[in-house]
Design a protein around this motif. Structure first.
Motif: not given
Length: 584
Positions: A448-475
């Motif tokens: 939340e402090i890093a303004n990242a809470k909202e998009f993490i909550e929208n991920l399929p499995n939230k904190l348990d979402t696999i984000i890929g090599v070097n986070g490639i599934k994220l912008s």
């Protein structure tokens, strides 16, 4: 490393499990002695029992022979099981030692290309060393004991034939001496080429975007082909010489066997040896030749296996960042005051930092500005203890960095780099890099402090979402906000931002700037930036060029001077933006 040193280190590693090794040695001794009576029973059977037609003793001796053979088989199974335990434990220990050193060796070591080839040593070389350890038990310890026991028995029975068997030793030694050095040479070539190939593959896969963009696939393909061909050549040469060594031993062994048969038969003709004695001594001679061949096989392959042992120990013998930190101060808590005093840093022949003195009071944001290669990142590397100054001192709350446990200091630091370094795992896994024992509530608070809470909550499995090599599934912006959240999870007193927004577009930069404003609140922060718009609110801006501090002040103070490097950079960026707007 000499053969003696290699053997010494190998036995040291094996003996990490002394009880298992002792039990295995006992079974080796039993196996070496349990078959000793068999030739004697055969002689008695042929010379006495069969001619006399003694059925009762024939059955008795037959049962004894079966009992000894069965017992030997049972002991063999138990020995193999214990040896397997020793070798697996040995392999696990050596890999643990290598991982420990790989993660703790000095930072400069990671900058060498060879560091990327360590995976080969961790897998292939460790397997070779494990095989080496197993061969030491199977092809050295047991054969030596078997040879000693059987040769002693032969000496009591027939000295001339016993001495004849020993001729095989110098013959095989001379025949394989040249071969051993060749095998060692080709083994080393093979491993070096394999390591080079691995480095090239890792480099290609890590930079596949650039390779595709410039259609450079063929260039890397050709480079890889060269190393593959070199591996093939050295591998074929090694196998050729290895086969040559084995066949040489086999030929000498066969010649010795034929000569022994003629020599023993002559004694039978002269009446100096019975037929039973002939069979018994022939069996013993095989029992002598086989251990000698195994021992010679071991030493023939010793050099090539020792190459792997040397390469493994090159990692294990690496010095740690801090070899002995027991006497160093562990920082339980810090205020965040930082002082660089007369710092010099030299890489090779290049003076990267020259007499740098800088005070950063707790809670202040200090920005480092200057052209590429000016020494900005080197300054933060010094603060993190990744490199050591050639001269001068760094202080944290009046404690010299030289007397601080560097790991305890890093516990109070958060770092965000230009490229978001994320792992192919869940969001939670990546966050826990910042604080291994953090709760889910603490993770969400940092997000939340890093303004990242909202998009993490929208991920399929939230904190348990696999984000890929070097986070490639994220912008790009999401990756950077996740990196910021990770950095502040442990509530560090010091934050280091190294070009944290330089690779982002304007929209993402604004989002990150808002996240950073929250993250840096009440923390001592050092910000390296090329985009001056991100540091206008810094408490102090330090201008560095060619390793020296050439100016300092707030944004307004530096601009009002109407001269100097900072003013020129500001003008360049401002004019560039205005020209871009006009062109639109």
């Amino acid at each position: 490393m000499t053969s003696f040193e290699s053997a010494k280190k190998l036995f040291k590693l094996i003996s990490h499990s002394p009880f298992d090794f002792f039990i295995a040695s006992c079974f080796v001794i039993v196996l070496a002695t349990v078959e000793l009576p068999l030739p004697i029973f055969m002689a008695i059977l042929i010379d006495n029992i069969i001619p006399s037609g003694d059925t009762k003793n024939l059955i008795f001796v037959g049962l004894l022979l079966f009992g000894f053979r069965a017992g030997a088989s049972i002991f063999q199974v138990i020995q193999n099981y214990i040896v397997a335990i020793i070798i697996n434990d040995f392999t696990a220990n050596i890999r643990k030692s290598m991982i420990f050193k790989m993660l703790r060796m000095p930072y400069q070591n990671y900058l060498n290309a060879e560091a990327h080839g360590m995976a080969t040593r961790f897998s292939e070389d460790v397997d070779k060393v494990s095989e080496f350890a197993q061969h030491t038990i199977v092809f050295l310890i047991r054969p030596i004991l078997s040879f000693t026991f059987i040769m002693t028995l032969m000496m009591f029975w027939n000295v001339p034939l016993a001495l004849y068997c020993l001729i095989i030793i110098p013959a095989i030694t001379l025949a394989t001496r040249l071969i051993r050095s060749r095998m060692q040479m080709y083994s080393l070539q093979q491993k070096v080429c394999t390591e080079k190939l691995e480095i090239k593959i890792v480099e290609a896969l890590s930079n596949i975007k650039i390779i595709r963009a410039f259609t450079a696939e063929e260039i890397f393909h050709k480079k890889a082909d060269v190393e593959i061909e070199n591996i093939e050549k050295s591998s074929i040469s090694f196998k050729l010489w290895s086969e040559f060594a084995n066949k040489s031993i086999e030929i000498i062994r066969t010649l010795n066997q034929i000569g022994f048969i003629f020599f023993a038969a002559w004694q039978v003709f002269d009446g100096n040896l019975t037929l039973g004695g002939f069979i018994a001594l022939q069996t013993m001679a095989d029992g002598v030749r086989s251990p000698i061949a195994q021992i010679m096989f071991y030493f023939t392959n010793f050099s090539s296996k020792a190459v792997s042992l040397d390469r493994v120990y090159e990692v294990i013998d690496q010095k740690q960042e801090q070899e002995d930190n027991h006497h160093l101060k562990k920082l339980e808590a810090i205020e965040g005051n930082i002082k660089f005093k007369n710092i010099d840093l030299i890489y090779g022949k290049t003076r990267v930092l020259n007499n740098i003195t800088l005070d950063i009071p707790k809670g202040q944001m200090v920005a480092l500005v200057g052209p590429s290669g000016a020494g900005k990142t080197s300054l933060t590397n010094l603060l993190m203890g990744l490199v050591k100054p050639d001269d001068g001192q760094i202080y944290i709350d009046d404690y010299s960095l030289r007397g601080i446990d560097i790991y305890s200091l890093r516990d109070h630091m958060g770092v965000v780099y230009q490229e978001s370094i994320l792992f192919n795992n869940t969001v939670k896994y990546n966050m826990l890099m910042g604080s291994a024992n953090a709760t889910n509530d603490a993770i969400w608070e940092a997000l939340e402090i890093a303004n990242a809470k909202e998009f993490i909550e929208n991920l399929p499995n939230k904190l348990d979402t696999i984000i890929g090599v070097n986070g490639i599934k994220l912008s790009g912006g999401q990756q950077q906000r996740l990196s910021i959240a990770r950095a502040i999870l442990s509530n560090p007193k010091i934050m280091i931002l190294d070009e944290a927004t330089s690779s982002l577009d304007s929209t993402s930069e604004l989002e990150i700037k808002m996240a950073l404003d929250n993250a840096l609140k009440d923390r001592t922060s050092i910000v390296i930036a090329h985009r001056l718009s991100t540091i206008v609110n810094a408490d102090k801006i330090i201008v560095i060029d060619k390793g020296k501090i050439i100016d300092s002040g707030t944004h307004q103070e530096l601009i009002q001077k109407k001269s100097g490097l900072y003013y020129e950079l500001y003008q360049t960026q401002t004019e560039g933006l205005e020209n871009y707007k006009q062109s639109k």
